[in-house]
Motif scaffolding. Sequence first.
Motif, short mmCIF file in Angstrom:
data_model
loop_
_atom_site.label_atom_id
_atom_site.label_comp_id
_atom_site.label_asym_id
_atom_site.label_seq_id
_atom_site.Cartn_x
_atom_site.Cartn_y
_atom_site.Cartn_z
N THR A 1 0.81 -1.25 -0.03
CA THR A 1 -0.06 -0.01 -0.03
C THR A 1 0.82 1.25 0.05
OG1 THR A 1 -1.74 1.17 1.17
CG2 THR A 1 -0.44 0.26 2.61
N PHE A 2 0.34 2.43 -0.60
CA PHE A 2 0.86 3.74 -0.35
C PHE A 2 0.37 4.50 0.63
CE2 PHE A 2 2.35 3.28 -4.86
CZ PHE A 2 3.52 2.91 -4.60
N ASN A 3 -0.62 3.85 1.41
CA ASN A 3 -1.40 4.45 2.56
C ASN A 3 -0.57 4.56 3.76
OD1 ASN A 3 -3.14 5.45 4.53
ND2 ASN A 3 -4.91 4.31 3.35
N ASP A 4 -0.26 5.52 4.25
CA ASP A 4 0.67 5.95 5.44
C ASP A 4 0.01 5.36 6.46
OD1 ASP A 4 2.59 6.75 3.69
OD2 ASP A 4 3.10 8.72 4.85
N ALA A 5 -1.50 5.54 6.73
CA ALA A 5 -2.16 5.21 7.77
C ALA A 5 -2.38 3.78 8.08
CB ALA A 5 -3.44 5.96 7.74
#
Length: 274
Positions: free
Chosen positions: A81-85
């Motif tokens: 994923t590129f989602n930091d959260a």
Amino acid sequence: MESPVTIDRAQALEAFHRYVGRYDAENPRIALKVEHTLRVAELCERIAREQGFTPAGVDLAWLCGLLHDVGRFEQLRRWNTFNDAASTSHAALGARILFGDEAADGGKAGSIRAFIADRSLDGLVRAAVEHHSDFRLPEGLDVRTRAFCDVVRDADKIDILRVTCTDSVETVLGVSEGELLASEVSPATEEAFFSHRTVVRTERSTPADYLVGLACFAYELVYPASLDIALDQGYLFQPFEKPFGITRPFDKPATRFLMNRMDGHLRAWIDERL
């Protein structure tokens, strides 16, 4: 007078391609980040030159842009994923990889020494990488370091804006065109827009919020050259005019009205600054 540190761009580019070469070249998301990185480096160079940085400063800005997203590749490998959260701060991860605090894929950190031999710029480069996606830069940065951090942050925002022209809504947001057009702008995102600030990640709850968040980047561009470049590229109003190439309007009249109002507000705000 101390001589400026020389940056060998060919060496840095070779080190970058060697580093990303350890990741799956067939993955389109890897290719996307390689292309984004190279564009951001070029934008950093252009902003620094147009703002009157010295030739050595222009080279350093380019290098900071080249390194800013090093953590994205390892983030994708580890968490898909590129989602930091949903994973970790890609900026902080990139700094740890570059400066030897954390091993990257292949068992060895992508050392900053592969990109530049001189250690005198380590603090500045680390700050530019580590803080490029922060909502606000930390207090206490010296004037020079803050200047380079701002160049990278501006360049990154300018290139992220282009996704609304060049990529699909499915690729970027993971939703269909219909889902985007059925969505609404949340009150928190509307408040951020009219307060002339970027939208905090936790304030975005709908696909429409993402578009408004992109438009808000204009408010936070630090350098006049950055705003000029963003206007030249034609991406600033794309979130409202034709996001992801979509020409159909939003489903709900209230959303259409709000998006039109935001478009006019942003244009007026920019006109005041030119």
